[in-house]
Design a protein around this motif. Structure first.
Motif, short mmCIF file in Angstrom:
data_model
loop_
_atom_site.label_atom_id
_atom_site.label_comp_id
_atom_site.label_asym_id
_atom_site.label_seq_id
_atom_site.Cartn_x
_atom_site.Cartn_y
_atom_site.Cartn_z
N HIS A 1 0.83 -1.20 0.00
CA HIS A 1 0.00 0.00 0.00
C HIS A 1 0.88 1.26 0.00
O HIS A 1 1.57 1.49 -0.99
CB HIS A 1 -0.98 -0.05 1.16
CG HIS A 1 -2.09 0.94 1.01
ND1 HIS A 1 -2.86 0.98 -0.14
CD2 HIS A 1 -2.56 1.93 1.82
CE1 HIS A 1 -3.74 1.96 -0.02
NE2 HIS A 1 -3.58 2.54 1.15
N HIS B 1 -3.23 4.51 6.51
CA HIS B 1 -1.88 5.07 6.70
C HIS B 1 -1.42 5.02 8.15
O HIS B 1 -0.23 5.15 8.42
CB HIS B 1 -1.83 6.51 6.16
CG HIS B 1 -2.11 6.55 4.69
ND1 HIS B 1 -1.12 6.71 3.74
CD2 HIS B 1 -3.26 6.35 3.99
CE1 HIS B 1 -1.66 6.63 2.53
NE2 HIS B 1 -2.96 6.41 2.66
N HIS C 1 0.62 2.97 -3.32
CA HIS C 1 -0.82 3.21 -3.21
C HIS C 1 -1.57 2.66 -4.42
O HIS C 1 -2.32 3.36 -5.09
CB HIS C 1 -1.11 4.70 -3.00
CG HIS C 1 -2.34 4.97 -2.17
ND1 HIS C 1 -3.60 4.99 -2.72
CD2 HIS C 1 -2.52 5.20 -0.85
CE1 HIS C 1 -4.49 5.26 -1.77
NE2 HIS C 1 -3.85 5.38 -0.62
#
Ligand code: NI
Ligand code: MN
Length: 225
Positions: free
Chosen positions: A8, A54, A189
């Motif tokens: 990610h 995050h 991402h």
């Protein structure tokens, strides 16, 4: 400088003996199930914004490692209230840390905590390490503010979101790489959930056609700058 991709938008950055983690969202990412957050080293944890994808693993990692959180004032205050040490910054500000000079720069996105609490304004980071300089864009749209970065810093690597929908997609990331004057890009991402799945080969080809290099690391894989 060694950069490890933890899936990610999660990164490990090692500068000499200092370990930096960025935006740890690992334990709930099924694609990163082979990464054990209990073994990750962290002296500092950099957070671009307060979204769950995050900050999920920040509390567990920071309480185990005593890492110092570096982020905007609101996010640092949130973690200080949990007894975690922090260093607050805000946009445009720089500070000399033991790993190099860190600047908190503009990102165009939102930044609320999972419970809806205000998470300050989102940002990105420019790290000027001992020999290498990198830009971590965070979740962001393409923005003209990126053009300010090369006025201060000659980048060796730009880490840019490429998953589209919530952030820039590939085509805007190519323009971002022009804005920051860095043709070497690490994409992040992408692929974690359905909205941000991308075609890896097509993304790499689009960069290649503009004489740029898009690197996509496997989760757990590292690159050396
Ligand atoms: Ni976000
Ligand atoms: Mn995100």
């Amino acid at each position: 400088m060694k950069i490890t991709y933890y899936g990610h938008a999660s990164l490990g950055i090692q500068v000499n003996d200092v370990h930096i983690l960025v935006d740890p969202f690992i334990s709930a990412n099924p694609k990163a199930s082979h990464i054990n957050i209990e073994t990750l080293k962290a002296d500092y944890i950099l957070l671009t914004h307060a979204h769950q994808d995050h900050i999920l693993d920040v509390e567990a990692i920071a309480k185990r490692t005593n890492a110092i959180i570096i982020s905007n004032f609101e996010i640092v205050s949130h973690f200080e209230n949990m007894g975690i040490e922090g260093h607050p910054m805000n946009h445009g500000g720089s500070w000399d840390f033991e790993f190099g000079t860190l600047k908190y720069v503009v990102a165009i996105h939102t930044s609320s905590f999972p419970d809806g609490k205000y998470g300050g304004q989102p940002g990105g980071f420019v790290i000027e390490g001992e020999h290498k300089n990198i830009y971590i864009a965070g979740d962001t749209a393409l923005t003209f503010d990126m053009k300010l970065i090369p006025m201060h810093t000659k980048l060796d690597l730009a880490i840019l979101p490429i998953g589209d929908n919530f952030t820039m997609g590939t085509e805007d990331a190519i323009i971002a790489s022009d804005f920051v004057k860095c043709d070497k890009v690490l994409g992040y991402h992408f692929d974690t959930f359905g909205y941000i799945e991308i075609d890896h080969e097509e993304a790499k080809r689009k960069f290649f056609e503009k004489n740029k290099d898009l690197m996509l690391l496997e989760i757990g894989e590292s690159l050396e700058l």
